[in-house]
Structure formats: C-alpha cells, structure tokens
Design a protein around this motif. Structure first.
Motif, PDB file in Angstrom:
ATOM      1  N   THR A  65       0.490  -1.300  -0.259  1.00  0.00           N
ATOM      2  CA  THR A  65       0.188   0.021   0.035  1.00  0.00           C
ATOM      3  C   THR A  65       0.822   1.075  -0.126  1.00  0.00           C
ATOM      4  OG1 THR A  65      -1.567  -1.187   1.134  1.00  0.00           O
ATOM      5  CG2 THR A  65      -2.334   1.404   1.082  1.00  0.00           C
ATOM      6  N   ILE A  66       0.275   2.154  -1.070  1.00  0.00           N
ATOM      7  CA  ILE A  66       1.299   3.379  -0.750  1.00  0.00           C
ATOM      8  C   ILE A  66      -0.151   4.658  -0.485  1.00  0.00           C
ATOM      9  CG2 ILE A  66       2.545   5.226  -2.722  1.00  0.00           C
ATOM     10  CD1 ILE A  66       3.767   2.545  -2.251  1.00  0.00           C
ATOM     11  N   VAL A  67       0.600   5.643   0.303  1.00  0.00           N
ATOM     12  CA  VAL A  67       0.049   6.576   1.104  1.00  0.00           C
ATOM     13  C   VAL A  67       0.717   7.878  -0.669  1.00  0.00           C
ATOM     14  CG1 VAL A  67      -0.847   8.341   1.625  1.00  0.00           C
ATOM     15  CG2 VAL A  67       0.099   6.127   2.833  1.00  0.00           C
ATOM     16  N   LEU A  68      -0.611   8.146  -0.770  1.00  0.00           N
ATOM     17  CA  LEU A  68      -0.732   9.800  -1.508  1.00  0.00           C
ATOM     18  C   LEU A  68      -1.731  10.283  -1.020  1.00  0.00           C
ATOM     19  CD1 LEU A  68      -0.655  10.113  -5.845  1.00  0.00           C
ATOM     20  CD2 LEU A  68      -1.823  11.692  -4.170  1.00  0.00           C
ATOM     21  N   THR A  69      -0.893  11.970  -1.052  1.00  0.00           N
ATOM     22  CA  THR A  69      -1.867  12.985  -0.359  1.00  0.00           C
ATOM     23  C   THR A  69      -1.231  14.759  -0.896  1.00  0.00           C
ATOM     24  OG1 THR A  69      -2.670  13.232   2.209  1.00  0.00           O
ATOM     25  CG2 THR A  69      -0.144  12.956   1.584  1.00  0.00           C
ATOM     26  N   GLY A  70      -2.318  14.920  -0.875  1.00  0.00           N
ATOM     27  CA  GLY A  70      -2.615  16.521  -0.766  1.00  0.00           C
ATOM     28  C   GLY A  70      -4.041  16.922  -1.994  1.00  0.00           C
ATOM     29  N   GLY A  71      -4.024  18.113  -2.243  1.00  0.00           N
ATOM     30  CA  GLY A  71      -5.097  19.132  -1.971  1.00  0.00           C
ATOM     31  C   GLY A  71      -4.998  19.617  -3.641  1.00  0.00           C
ATOM     32  N   SER A  72      -4.393  19.277  -4.928  1.00  0.00           N
ATOM     33  CA  SER A  72      -4.210  19.522  -5.866  1.00  0.00           C
ATOM     34  C   SER A  72      -5.139  18.855  -7.478  1.00  0.00           C
ATOM     35  CB  SER A  72      -2.670  19.652  -6.683  1.00  0.00           C
ATOM     36  OG  SER A  72      -2.344  20.024  -5.893  1.00  0.00           O
ATOM     37  N   MET A  73      -6.365  19.773  -7.176  1.00  0.00           N
ATOM     38  CA  MET A  73      -7.078  17.981  -7.766  1.00  0.00           C
ATOM     39  C   MET A  73      -6.676  17.928  -8.914  1.00  0.00           C
ATOM     40  SD  MET A  73      -8.568  21.499  -6.066  1.00  0.00           S
ATOM     41  CE  MET A  73      -8.979  22.650  -7.428  1.00  0.00           C
ATOM     42  N   MET A  74      -6.541  18.619  -9.878  1.00  0.00           N
ATOM     43  CA  MET A  74      -5.802  18.116 -11.086  1.00  0.00           C
ATOM     44  C   MET A  74      -4.411  16.843 -10.856  1.00  0.00           C
ATOM     45  SD  MET A  74      -7.238  19.274 -13.730  1.00  0.00           S
ATOM     46  CE  MET A  74      -5.791  19.468 -15.330  1.00  0.00           C
ATOM     47  N   TYR A  75      -4.041  17.103  -9.769  1.00  0.00           N
ATOM     48  CA  TYR A  75      -3.213  16.323 -10.271  1.00  0.00           C
ATOM     49  C   TYR A  75      -3.288  14.983  -9.169  1.00  0.00           C
ATOM     50  CZ  TYR A  75       1.496  19.684 -10.895  1.00  0.00           C
ATOM     51  OH  TYR A  75       1.306  20.205 -11.558  1.00  0.00           O
ATOM     52  N   ILE A  76      -4.126  14.726  -8.200  1.00  0.00           N
ATOM     53  CA  ILE A  76      -5.112  13.548  -7.633  1.00  0.00           C
ATOM     54  C   ILE A  76      -5.923  12.605  -9.066  1.00  0.00           C
ATOM     55  CG2 ILE A  76      -7.019  12.930  -6.317  1.00  0.00           C
ATOM     56  CD1 ILE A  76      -5.825  14.769  -4.530  1.00  0.00           C
ATOM     57  N   ASP A  77      -6.552  13.447  -9.713  1.00  0.00           N
ATOM     58  CA  ASP A  77      -7.414  12.828 -10.964  1.00  0.00           C
ATOM     59  C   ASP A  77      -6.061  12.600 -12.033  1.00  0.00           C
ATOM     60  OD1 ASP A  77      -9.551  13.370  -9.928  1.00  0.00           O
ATOM     61  OD2 ASP A  77      -9.578  15.032 -11.085  1.00  0.00           O
ATOM     62  N   ALA A  78      -5.109  13.226 -12.116  1.00  0.00           N
ATOM     63  CA  ALA A  78      -4.126  12.812 -12.684  1.00  0.00           C
ATOM     64  C   ALA A  78      -3.523  10.927 -12.531  1.00  0.00           C
ATOM     65  CB  ALA A  78      -2.705  13.157 -13.145  1.00  0.00           C
ATOM     66  N   ILE A  79      -3.184  11.260 -10.665  1.00  0.00           N
ATOM     67  CA  ILE A  79      -3.373   9.121 -11.118  1.00  0.00           C
ATOM     68  C   ILE A  79      -4.353   9.031 -10.855  1.00  0.00           C
ATOM     69  CG2 ILE A  79      -2.111   8.658  -9.124  1.00  0.00           C
ATOM     70  CD1 ILE A  79       0.261  10.165 -10.291  1.00  0.00           C
ATOM     71  N   CYS A  80      -5.678   9.033 -10.449  1.00  0.00           N
ATOM     72  CA  CYS A  80      -6.769   7.942 -10.513  1.00  0.00           C
ATOM     73  C   CYS A  80      -7.158   7.852 -12.036  1.00  0.00           C
ATOM     74  CB  CYS A  80      -7.472   9.174  -9.081  1.00  0.00           C
ATOM     75  SG  CYS A  80      -7.351   9.115  -7.397  1.00  0.00           S
ATOM     76  N   LYS A  81      -7.513   9.026 -12.857  1.00  0.00           N
ATOM     77  CA  LYS A  81      -7.943   9.131 -14.206  1.00  0.00           C
ATOM     78  C   LYS A  81      -7.111   8.823 -15.379  1.00  0.00           C
ATOM     79  CE  LYS A  81     -12.171  10.604 -11.128  1.00  0.00           C
ATOM     80  NZ  LYS A  81     -13.105  11.625 -11.779  1.00  0.00           N
ATOM     81  N   GLY A  82      -6.479   9.447 -15.095  1.00  0.00           N
ATOM     82  CA  GLY A  82      -5.399   9.769 -16.000  1.00  0.00           C
ATOM     83  C   GLY A  82      -5.734  11.244 -16.746  1.00  0.00           C
ATOM     84  N   ILE A  83      -4.408  11.639 -17.250  1.00  0.00           N
ATOM     85  CA  ILE A  83      -5.001  13.076 -18.495  1.00  0.00           C
ATOM     86  C   ILE A  83      -4.421  12.710 -19.430  1.00  0.00           C
ATOM     87  CG2 ILE A  83      -3.304  14.950 -18.614  1.00  0.00           C
ATOM     88  CD1 ILE A  83      -4.437  15.102 -16.179  1.00  0.00           C
ATOM     89  N   ASP A  84      -5.321  12.944 -20.656  1.00  0.00           N
ATOM     90  CA  ASP A  84      -4.995  13.329 -21.997  1.00  0.00           C
ATOM     91  C   ASP A  84      -3.979  13.526 -22.202  1.00  0.00           C
ATOM     92  OD1 ASP A  84      -7.924  12.111 -22.214  1.00  0.00           O
ATOM     93  OD2 ASP A  84      -8.331  14.157 -22.051  1.00  0.00           O
ATOM     94  N   ASP A  85      -3.076  12.969 -23.270  1.00  0.00           N
ATOM     95  CA  ASP A  85      -2.031  12.871 -23.773  1.00  0.00           C
ATOM     96  C   ASP A  85      -2.105  14.014 -25.018  1.00  0.00           C
ATOM     97  OD1 ASP A  85      -1.063  10.740 -22.992  1.00  0.00           O
ATOM     98  OD2 ASP A  85      -1.491   9.230 -24.462  1.00  0.00           O
ATOM     99  N   ILE A  86      -1.324  15.425 -24.132  1.00  0.00           N
ATOM    100  CA  ILE A  86      -1.805  16.393 -23.955  1.00  0.00           C
ATOM    101  C   ILE A  86       0.067  17.187 -24.398  1.00  0.00           C
ATOM    102  CG2 ILE A  86      -2.014  19.791 -24.199  1.00  0.00           C
ATOM    103  CD1 ILE A  86      -4.257  18.268 -22.617  1.00  0.00           C
ATOM    104  N   PRO A  87      -0.037  17.425 -26.609  1.00  0.00           N
ATOM    105  CA  PRO A  87       1.397  17.618 -26.593  1.00  0.00           C
ATOM    106  C   PRO A  87       2.138  18.244 -25.987  1.00  0.00           C
ATOM    107  CG  PRO A  87      -0.203  17.776 -28.706  1.00  0.00           C
ATOM    108  CD  PRO A  87      -0.618  17.663 -27.451  1.00  0.00           C
ATOM    109  N   THR A  88       3.463  18.473 -25.747  1.00  0.00           N
ATOM    110  CA  THR A  88       4.000  19.230 -24.755  1.00  0.00           C
ATOM    111  C   THR A  88       4.618  20.678 -25.332  1.00  0.00           C
ATOM    112  OG1 THR A  88       5.490  16.977 -23.700  1.00  0.00           O
ATOM    113  CG2 THR A  88       6.878  19.315 -23.011  1.00  0.00           C
ATOM    114  N   ILE A  89       4.778  21.846 -25.043  1.00  0.00           N
ATOM    115  CA  ILE A  89       4.444  23.083 -26.145  1.00  0.00           C
ATOM    116  C   ILE A  89       6.418  23.622 -25.511  1.00  0.00           C
ATOM    117  CG2 ILE A  89       4.212  25.540 -25.657  1.00  0.00           C
ATOM    118  CD1 ILE A  89       1.668  23.339 -25.234  1.00  0.00           C
ATOM    119  N   SER A  90       7.000  23.141 -26.762  1.00  0.00           N
ATOM    120  CA  SER A  90       8.339  24.151 -27.228  1.00  0.00           C
ATOM    121  C   SER A  90       7.756  25.036 -26.301  1.00  0.00           C
ATOM    122  CB  SER A  90       7.839  24.486 -28.473  1.00  0.00           C
ATOM    123  OG  SER A  90       6.989  25.761 -29.204  1.00  0.00           O
TER     124      SER A  90
END
Length: 297
Positions: free
Chosen positions: A93-118
């Motif tokens: 078991t690993i503990v992940l903690t915080g309040g950054s909504m986008m970062y939590i969703d990034a791990i739990c749901k995933g982020i769309d593969d949006i290109p990196t900006i030059s």
C-alpha cells in the motif's frame, strides 16, 4: 492487490499530520499531490512537511523542482505512475496525499495525451500576455476553440493561455485532445477525504496563515520576490505579500487577503471533490475510525 491510498481534502484541513500517522502504520512512503510543494525554497508558504516530518516518513515529490521549472499535471502523472511501479515492488500500500485536484485526477483517472509545448511557443505567448493581458487570448480562444471557450474558467489565465499554446503549436483545438477516458491502473485506488464544518475549516485556515507568518513566510517571500514572474510563485500567499512589498497593501491587509483567498480556494477544492462518489469522508479528528478503516483494507 496493490493499493494506492489517496488522502485528500481542502487546504488546512489536517492532511499532513494524518498522512504521516497512516504511512507510519502501513510502513509506506508518502507521495505528495500538491502542485506547489514540488518546488524548492517555498516550504513555509506551501505548508510542505517540515524537517521533523520528513525524517519520520520518506516523502516523494516534495522540493524536487527549481522555481523556474515548467511542470504540468501530465508530467506529474508520468513521474508518479513510474514511481508507483517501483514502490509497489516493496510495498503493498502506498499513501498519496494532497489537495491539488488536477494532480490527484492525473493519477486516479489519467490525463489526456496533450502535446508538450515548445519553449519558443511558451516564450512568445508569455511575452504577449505581459504586454497585452488576457483579452486577446480570450478572443483567439473563442475563435479557434469555442467548445473550450464555453467550458473554461475564463478568469483563470493559466488555463486560457495553455489552450492557446496548444492551438498555436498543433493547429488543432485544445478540446480535440480531450477524450476524458479514464485510464486503467494496475492497482486499486481507495480515497479517504477529510472534511470539517465550514466555520471550523475557516478557523483552521486563519490560524495556519498566522502560524506561517510567525514561522517566517514574510522572509521566505522576500527571498523569492525577484522571481515573482515565475508561474511557481503565482499562488496564494506569495501574490499578496508581493503586493505588500510593492506598497499596494499593508502587511495586515495582505495577511487578511491571504486568509480570504485561501478560504476561496478551499471552497473550490470541496466543490471539485464532492463530485467524486468514490471518496469516503471522515472528520480528521476521527482517528479511530480512519485507522480502523485503513487497517481493514
């Protein structure tokens, strides 16, 4: 099955101390899901774990970036998923903690593969924003991506500008990259949310801001003041003190503004989290209930 235990909640609710108790009981490291604790030199204003807490439990994703570093939720997803792959070899078991909504969703749901900006696109957009403000970007977004224009918080310049960066770099609308498909993860995710009554939470927030001031937030902000244009410092606590250094606010009014803006952010966090039916909510003082639940995972 391997388990990611996500301890989340609004700023000031009491996540840090409880995460250490849980991680100690489980023999787990802690992964931070706080988009500002990633940066060095701003530990007080981001309420990062202090030296004693860092010595109690191994913390990941804390103080790993320089203030000038560009970082995104998609980068966070890539790094933490890779980190979890390694950590699960020795921890169930690993503990992940915080309040950054986008970062939590990034791990739990995933982020769309949006290109990196030059760097070139980012530099030109940044320079235009500094000269012309947000208005031309809103007009461009409305013309190039009316779908996202209708959805985005148009007062959040970072999100508006990022959408324009995507449009300019790819020739496609930002919304065309957003599939909103939840990614499969090779581990189960358990979410524990911490909540308090609104007035109680506000009191905790106000007390924490006063404590930050006593602990040296003013001096910390003064040290990073020359770098105020970095995105890492475009956050509550520093923006208000920078106005104090500029002579726009008194120290008392800047402190009260920090408290008010933190309370506003906490409300936004709770609005976001309340949409997630998978979260099991506890009052942070219910240590017995929380620990009993964690022990039986």
């Amino acid at each position: 099955m391997n388990t990611l235990l996500v301890l989340l909640g609004p700023t000031g609710v009491g996540k840090t101390a409880l995460s250490i108790e849980i991680a100690t009981m489980l023999g787990s490291p802690i992964i931070s899901a706080d988009s500002r604790q990633l940066y060095k030199d701003i530990a007080i204003g981001t309420a990062a774990p202090d030296a004693i807490q860092l010595a109690q439990v191994s913390h990941k994703m804390v103080g790993t970036l320089e203030l000038e570093d560009y970082y995104s939720a998609s980068q966070y997803e890539e790094e933490v998923i890779s980190l979890l792959h390694e950590l699960f070899k020795s921890h169930r078991t690993i503990v992940l903690t915080g309040g950054s909504m986008m970062y939590i969703d990034a791990i739990c749901k995933g982020i769309d593969d949006i290109p990196t900006i030059s760097p070139e696109i980012r530099k030109s957009v940044c320079e235009q924003y500094e000269k012309e403000g947000l208005a031309p970007f809103l007009a461009e977004l409305k013309a190039k991506d009316p779908v996202h224009y209708d959805e985005v918080d148009r007062s959040n310049y970072k999100r508006v500008i990022h959408a324009i960066e995507i449009c300019r770099m790819t020739g496609r609308s930002y919304s065309s990259f957003r599939t909103r498909q939840i990614k499969d993860r090779p581990f189960q995710i358990i979410k524990i949310g911490l909540t308090r009554q609104r007035e109680e939470l506000y009191e905790c927030i106000n007390e924490r801001v006063d404590r930050m001031i006593r602990d040296g937030l003013l001096e910390e902000a003064r040290k990073v003041f020359p770098f105020r244009h970095y995105n890492s410092l475009n956050t509550v606590g520093y923006k208000e003190l920078f106005q104090y250094f500029d002579g726009i606010l008194t120290l008392d009014s800047a402190t009260e503004k920090i408290k008010r803006n933190t309370r506003v952010y906490a409300r936004k966090q709770m609005t976001w989290f309340k949409r997630d039916q998978a979260i099991l909510w506890f009052h942070p003082d219910d240590r017995q209930g929380i620990m009993s639940y964690v022990q039986h995972l």
